[in-house]
Scaffold this motif. Sequence first.
Motif, PDB file in Angstrom:
ATOM      1  N   LEU A   1       0.859  -1.233  -0.084  1.00  0.00           N
ATOM      2  CA  LEU A   1      -0.062  -0.142   0.080  1.00  0.00           C
ATOM      3  C   LEU A   1       0.962   1.295  -0.053  1.00  0.00           C
ATOM      4  N   PRO A   2       0.247   2.611  -0.491  1.00  0.00           N
ATOM      5  CA  PRO A   2       1.230   3.478  -0.568  1.00  0.00           C
ATOM      6  C   PRO A   2       1.757   3.904   1.079  1.00  0.00           C
ATOM      7  N   GLU A   3       0.980   3.745   1.926  1.00  0.00           N
ATOM      8  CA  GLU A   3       1.246   4.482   3.126  1.00  0.00           C
ATOM      9  C   GLU A   3       2.077   3.509   4.121  1.00  0.00           C
ATOM     10  N   LYS A   4       1.594   2.067   4.002  1.00  0.00           N
ATOM     11  CA  LYS A   4       2.141   1.097   4.834  1.00  0.00           C
ATOM     12  C   LYS A   4       1.893  -0.256   4.123  1.00  0.00           C
ATOM     13  N   LYS A   5       2.504  -1.131   4.665  1.00  0.00           N
ATOM     14  CA  LYS A   5       2.101  -2.555   4.090  1.00  0.00           C
ATOM     15  C   LYS A   5       1.090  -3.168   4.500  1.00  0.00           C
ATOM     16  N   GLY A   6       0.405  -4.091   3.780  1.00  0.00           N
ATOM     17  CA  GLY A   6      -1.005  -4.918   4.254  1.00  0.00           C
ATOM     18  C   GLY A   6      -1.079  -5.162   5.562  1.00  0.00           C
ATOM     19  N   PRO A   7       0.241  -6.016   5.960  1.00  0.00           N
ATOM     20  CA  PRO A   7       0.488  -6.709   7.295  1.00  0.00           C
ATOM     21  C   PRO A   7       0.493  -5.708   8.428  1.00  0.00           C
ATOM     22  N   GLU A   8       0.828  -4.597   8.173  1.00  0.00           N
ATOM     23  CA  GLU A   8       0.872  -3.414   9.014  1.00  0.00           C
ATOM     24  C   GLU A   8      -0.576  -2.909   9.519  1.00  0.00           C
ATOM     25  N   LEU A   9      -1.428  -2.836   8.329  1.00  0.00           N
ATOM     26  CA  LEU A   9      -2.579  -2.372   8.139  1.00  0.00           C
ATOM     27  C   LEU A   9      -3.396  -3.475   9.065  1.00  0.00           C
ATOM     28  N   ALA A  10      -3.527  -4.530   8.608  1.00  0.00           N
ATOM     29  CA  ALA A  10      -3.911  -5.712   9.619  1.00  0.00           C
ATOM     30  C   ALA A  10      -3.593  -5.831  10.965  1.00  0.00           C
ATOM     31  N   GLU A  11      -2.427  -5.363  11.178  1.00  0.00           N
ATOM     32  CA  GLU A  11      -1.839  -5.447  12.747  1.00  0.00           C
ATOM     33  C   GLU A  11      -2.799  -4.412  13.491  1.00  0.00           C
ATOM     34  N   GLU A  12      -2.666  -3.204  13.020  1.00  0.00           N
ATOM     35  CA  GLU A  12      -3.523  -2.043  13.571  1.00  0.00           C
ATOM     36  C   GLU A  12      -5.058  -2.292  13.322  1.00  0.00           C
ATOM     37  N   ILE A  13      -5.488  -2.951  12.518  1.00  0.00           N
ATOM     38  CA  ILE A  13      -7.005  -3.243  12.729  1.00  0.00           C
ATOM     39  C   ILE A  13      -7.465  -4.431  13.321  1.00  0.00           C
ATOM     40  N   ARG A  14      -6.261  -5.339  13.792  1.00  0.00           N
ATOM     41  CA  ARG A  14      -6.636  -6.362  14.756  1.00  0.00           C
ATOM     42  C   ARG A  14      -6.591  -5.805  16.236  1.00  0.00           C
ATOM     43  N   ARG A  15      -5.830  -4.608  16.397  1.00  0.00           N
ATOM     44  CA  ARG A  15      -5.906  -4.039  17.726  1.00  0.00           C
ATOM     45  C   ARG A  15      -7.185  -3.534  17.884  1.00  0.00           C
ATOM     46  N   ILE A  16      -8.197  -3.363  17.121  1.00  0.00           N
ATOM     47  CA  ILE A  16      -9.533  -3.003  17.596  1.00  0.00           C
ATOM     48  C   ILE A  16     -10.452  -4.145  17.160  1.00  0.00           C
TER      49      ILE A  16
END
Length: 96
Positions: free
Chosen positions: A30-45
Amino acid sequence: MISSSDAEEAILKAKVHKDKIDLLISDVILPEKKGPELAEEIRRIHSKIKVLYISGYADNRISLSEISEGKAYFLSKPFTPSALARKVREVLDIFN
């Protein structure tokens, strides 16, 4: 369905969405971050969210430890709408 134009918007929408989110579909790169980083942040929620990564780069498939550990799944680009639908069904069925 909740759609987002970028990772930050996806995170904001996940924060305000009070119901369960069953599946995150994200590109690996992704432009701002990698998919796994996004998934990690959403998994916190939403800790029980399932993840389906998509990518046109075959080598990304191997580098994702989540996939090898069975915590996420992968669909290679290009794909047809029916292939996406089958993969989504597979992921949702496996995790339930």
